[in-house]
Design a protein around this motif. Structure first.
Motif, short mmCIF file in Angstrom:
data_model
loop_
_atom_site.label_atom_id
_atom_site.label_comp_id
_atom_site.label_asym_id
_atom_site.label_seq_id
_atom_site.Cartn_x
_atom_site.Cartn_y
_atom_site.Cartn_z
N ASN A 4 0.86 -1.23 -0.05
CA ASN A 4 0.00 0.07 0.20
C ASN A 4 1.39 1.63 -0.29
O ASN A 4 0.33 2.29 -0.76
N TYR A 5 2.45 0.91 1.53
CA TYR A 5 2.91 2.64 0.78
C TYR A 5 2.97 2.72 -0.21
O TYR A 5 3.50 3.49 -0.82
N GLN A 6 4.36 1.27 -1.07
CA GLN A 6 5.08 1.24 -2.45
C GLN A 6 3.65 2.18 -3.52
O GLN A 6 4.28 2.56 -4.40
N ILE A 7 2.47 1.67 -3.20
CA ILE A 7 1.80 2.28 -4.68
C ILE A 7 0.71 3.83 -4.34
O ILE A 7 0.92 4.76 -5.08
N THR A 8 0.87 3.90 -3.32
CA THR A 8 0.64 5.25 -2.29
C THR A 8 1.92 6.66 -3.15
O THR A 8 1.42 7.88 -3.27
N LYS A 9 2.94 5.99 -2.54
CA LYS A 9 4.06 6.57 -3.33
C LYS A 9 4.15 6.80 -4.33
O LYS A 9 4.67 8.33 -4.82
N ILE A 10 3.80 5.70 -5.61
CA ILE A 10 3.75 6.04 -6.71
C ILE A 10 3.00 6.60 -7.30
O ILE A 10 3.22 7.79 -8.22
N GLN A 11 1.68 6.96 -6.85
CA GLN A 11 1.00 7.73 -6.97
C GLN A 11 1.17 9.28 -6.74
O GLN A 11 0.57 10.21 -7.54
N GLN A 12 2.33 8.99 -5.63
CA GLN A 12 2.69 10.93 -5.36
C GLN A 12 3.78 11.01 -6.36
O GLN A 12 3.81 12.59 -6.95
N VAL A 13 4.09 10.34 -7.54
CA VAL A 13 5.40 10.67 -8.04
C VAL A 13 4.60 11.06 -9.20
O VAL A 13 5.37 12.04 -9.77
N ILE A 14 4.14 10.08 -9.92
CA ILE A 14 2.75 10.57 -10.75
C ILE A 14 2.19 12.02 -10.80
O ILE A 14 2.43 12.51 -11.53
N SER A 15 1.49 12.37 -9.77
CA SER A 15 0.75 13.61 -9.17
C SER A 15 2.18 14.98 -9.30
O SER A 15 2.38 15.34 -9.71
N LEU A 65 7.16 10.86 -14.05
CA LEU A 65 6.74 9.54 -15.21
C LEU A 65 7.30 7.96 -15.25
O LEU A 65 7.09 6.92 -15.18
N ALA A 66 9.19 8.88 -15.69
CA ALA A 66 9.79 7.70 -15.77
C ALA A 66 10.06 7.06 -14.38
O ALA A 66 10.24 5.79 -14.97
N VAL A 67 10.16 7.56 -13.74
CA VAL A 67 11.15 7.05 -12.16
C VAL A 67 9.60 5.95 -12.21
O VAL A 67 9.17 5.11 -11.21
N LYS A 121 8.74 3.16 -14.00
CA LYS A 121 10.38 1.84 -13.47
C LYS A 121 10.08 2.04 -11.84
O LYS A 121 9.68 0.29 -11.81
N GLN A 122 9.14 1.88 -11.70
CA GLN A 122 8.84 1.28 -9.79
C GLN A 122 7.82 0.44 -10.14
O GLN A 122 7.88 -0.90 -9.38
N LEU A 123 6.68 0.96 -11.29
CA LEU A 123 5.34 -0.29 -11.32
C LEU A 123 5.96 -0.57 -11.92
O LEU A 123 5.55 -2.14 -11.55
N LEU A 124 6.58 -1.23 -12.62
CA LEU A 124 7.16 -1.99 -13.57
C LEU A 124 7.74 -3.04 -12.60
O LEU A 124 7.73 -4.80 -13.17
N GLN A 125 8.74 -3.12 -11.28
CA GLN A 125 8.90 -3.74 -10.39
C GLN A 125 7.92 -4.59 -10.46
O GLN A 125 7.83 -5.70 -9.61
N LEU A 126 6.99 -3.29 -9.43
CA LEU A 126 6.36 -4.12 -8.49
C LEU A 126 5.03 -5.24 -9.33
O LEU A 126 4.20 -6.36 -8.92
N PHE A 127 4.98 -5.08 -10.70
CA PHE A 127 4.63 -5.85 -12.24
C PHE A 127 4.93 -7.30 -12.18
O PHE A 127 4.13 -8.24 -12.44
N ASP A 128 6.22 -6.91 -11.98
CA ASP A 128 7.04 -8.32 -12.45
C ASP A 128 6.88 -8.81 -11.21
O ASP A 128 7.15 -10.39 -11.57
#
Length: 547
Positions: free
Chosen positions: A184-195, A199-201, A204-211
């Protein structure tokens, strides 16, 4: 030989990854999921039903609270009305247990459900009622999530930059209380990065989670949806289509009715010109939003649905036009006999349709006549009741005249007795009789008893109806053998139209201040508006009189 072996190993390793990345395969799975959508819904309903069957009657309040919380979790993204039902049950349990933590949790859950259902005022009121000082760290997470989702839902209804700022504010607050090693923290943090437009960062983080995440994980749909949104922002159409399709497939298989992927995927297909697929996805998304009663999703879909539906209908109309042209060409090559047959067939079909419409109209007229007949019968019955009620009132008026005549005769007899004693110069007896209040008291008691009997015959439900206007704790309980008490007699006189406190005081032989105090105290005990209390007393017995 070694080279062939190496090539074979590489094929085994790379093959599955390529297959997983194949957009056509992903879309094929999505279409399968759309076809089996009702099957997934039935599976979820069966799972919920099986869970409900295991409930025992001897659960403690805490166990029943956890039982309801599990059902809330099942229904949260499936049917918000059912989820609200079980949260309200937990609110009652938490109140009975006087457990502030359980009460806060249920209020936070209810606030989120209310905001998603469009009840923004109720949701905001619940959130504002919660004292953050009483929240534990885990409940603070729920609190920030609830507020963030409230503004997300509200922004869908009325977009404003300040709502976006509030969403970011509560997301940032959420990060301060989440454990950094959780998903939950990782996804919320990524949403913060997107906002923050990084986007590139974020990619990368989302693809790592997706794998590393499995498809049956509840967060799988969110991760793939966020990837789709990144590829939408970076204009990578194929990747955008692929990840939105993965997210939508996961939502369909999990019977998640509160989803955004179908809507976004419909937009993708609309942009590439596949209106049929866009329309099918939009229809499914709208059905899900309505089924789950997620109003903000419906609002988000309305504009997209309107555009896609319009284009779809235009294309259908174009197809129909083309078909009509082909049929026209065929018709021109046909013989006059076929044309005549088609013409006769159309006329017969038209006549048949008209007959069907006439039959339906006649059925409706018959139903209307039946309703009118029933209404007339009810009116006749009401008129009969009113006539009989008027007859009863006339009888009781005659009874009051009889009482008055009786009292006059008693006064005359009393006068004759006094006159006799005066002639006999029995002044002590006269003084004793005049000083005694026994006669007056007895006559008053008989007068009030006769009044109670006559009034309750006119309005037999008066006591019950009067108590219904009072709060439960202040309702009047009569003593054994008592028909009315003083307070009820005051309002019985008011019901008869005697509203003047002076007249009421004279009739009941009380002081004016006593009558005023009784009336004021009754208004203070009212379960209805104090200003409307006596007006509602005046309406007692208007509908139903004892016949």
């Amino acid at each position: 030989m070694k080279n062939y072996l190496l090539f074979f190993i590489l094929v085994l390793l790379v093959g599955p990854a390529y297959s997983a990345d194949n957009t056509d395969t992903i879309l094929s799975k999505l279409n399968d999921a759309l076809r089996n959508k009702e099957h997934y819904v039935r599976l979820k309903e069966e799972r919920i039903l099986n869970f409900k069957k295991i409930k025992s009657d001897d659960l403690t309040k805490e166990q029943e609270y956890n039982y309801n919380k599990t059902l809330y979790t099942e229904y949260q993204k499936f049917n918000s009305d059912s989820a609200i039902f079980y949260v309200k049950k937990n609110l009652k349990i938490a109140t009975e247990l006087q457990n502030i933590a359980l009460l806060n949790l249920a209020n936070l859950q209810l606030a989120t459900l209310y905001s998603s259902s469009g009840k923004y005022r109720e949701s905001e009121a619940l959130l504002k009622s919660i004292d953050t000082n009483t929240l534990s760290k885990s409940l603070l997470q729920n609190y920030y999530v609830a507020y963030r989702e409230f503004f997300e839902h509200y922004a869908a209804n009325s977009y404003d930059v300040k709502y976006i700022q509030q969403i970011r504010k509560y997301r940032d607050s959420l990060l301060t209380v989440l454990e950094p090693n959780t998903l939950n923290y990782q996804i919320t943090k990524i949403q913060q990065v997107i906002s923050q437009k990084k986007l590139a960062v974020a990619e990368k983080q989302l693809l790592q989670l997706f794998d590393h995440i499995k498809e049956d994980n509840p967060q799988y749909a969110m991760i793939t949806y966020l990837l789709g949104s990144i590829y939408e922002a970076t204009h990578q159409l194929e990747s955008r289509k692929k990840f939105y399709a993965l997210s939508a497939t996961s939502d369909l298989k999990n019977a998640n009715k509160d989803n955004a992927s179908l809507q976004e995927l419909a937009q993708v297909f609309y942009e590439i010109g596949d209106v049929d697929m866009a329309y099918k996805l939009t229809q499914s998304a709208v059905e899900d939003a309505l089924y789950c009663n997620v109003q903000f999703r419906t609002l988000l879909m309305s504009q997209v649905y309107s555009i896609i539906n319009t284009v779809y209908l235009e294309r259908e109309a174009q197809r129909k036009t083309e078909l009509q042209l082909y049929l026209l060409c065929i018709s021109l090559l046909s013989v006059f006999l076929i044309v005549a047959i088609i013409y006769v067939y159309k006329q017969m079909k038209k006549v048949s349709r008209i007959r069907g419409e006439l039959y339906e109209t006649s059925q409706k007229l018959a139903e209307l006549n039946k309703d009118i007949t029933e209404t007339n019968n009810q009116l006749h019955e009401r008129n009969a009741q009113l006539s009989e009620s008027n007859h009863i009132k006339e009888e009781y008026i005659a009874h009051f005249f009889s009482l008055c005549s009786t009292y006059i005769n008693k006064l005359e007899n009393y006068r004759i007795i006094l006159n006799k004693k005066a002639n006999a110069k029995q002044f002590d007896e006269i003084y004793k009789m005049l000083k005694s209040t026994t006669l007056v008291d007895n006559e008053l008691e008989e007068l009030y008893k006769n009044f109670d009997i006559i009034f309750l015959n006119l309005y037999p439900t008066f006591v019950k109806d009067f108590n219904a206007l009072l709060i439960k704790e202040e309702q009047i309980v009569l003593k054994q053998g008592e028909l009315l008490n003083t307070e009820l007699r005051i309002f019985a006189l008011i019901r008869l139209g005697i509203n003047d406190s002076v007249k009421i005081a004279a009739f009941l032989r009380y002081s004016l201040s006593t009558i005023y105090n009784y009336r004021t105290r009754a208004r203070n005990k009212a379960a209805v508006s104090r200003n409307d209390f006596e007006e509602m007393v005046m309406k007692i017995g208007l509908i139903s009189l004892k016949i």
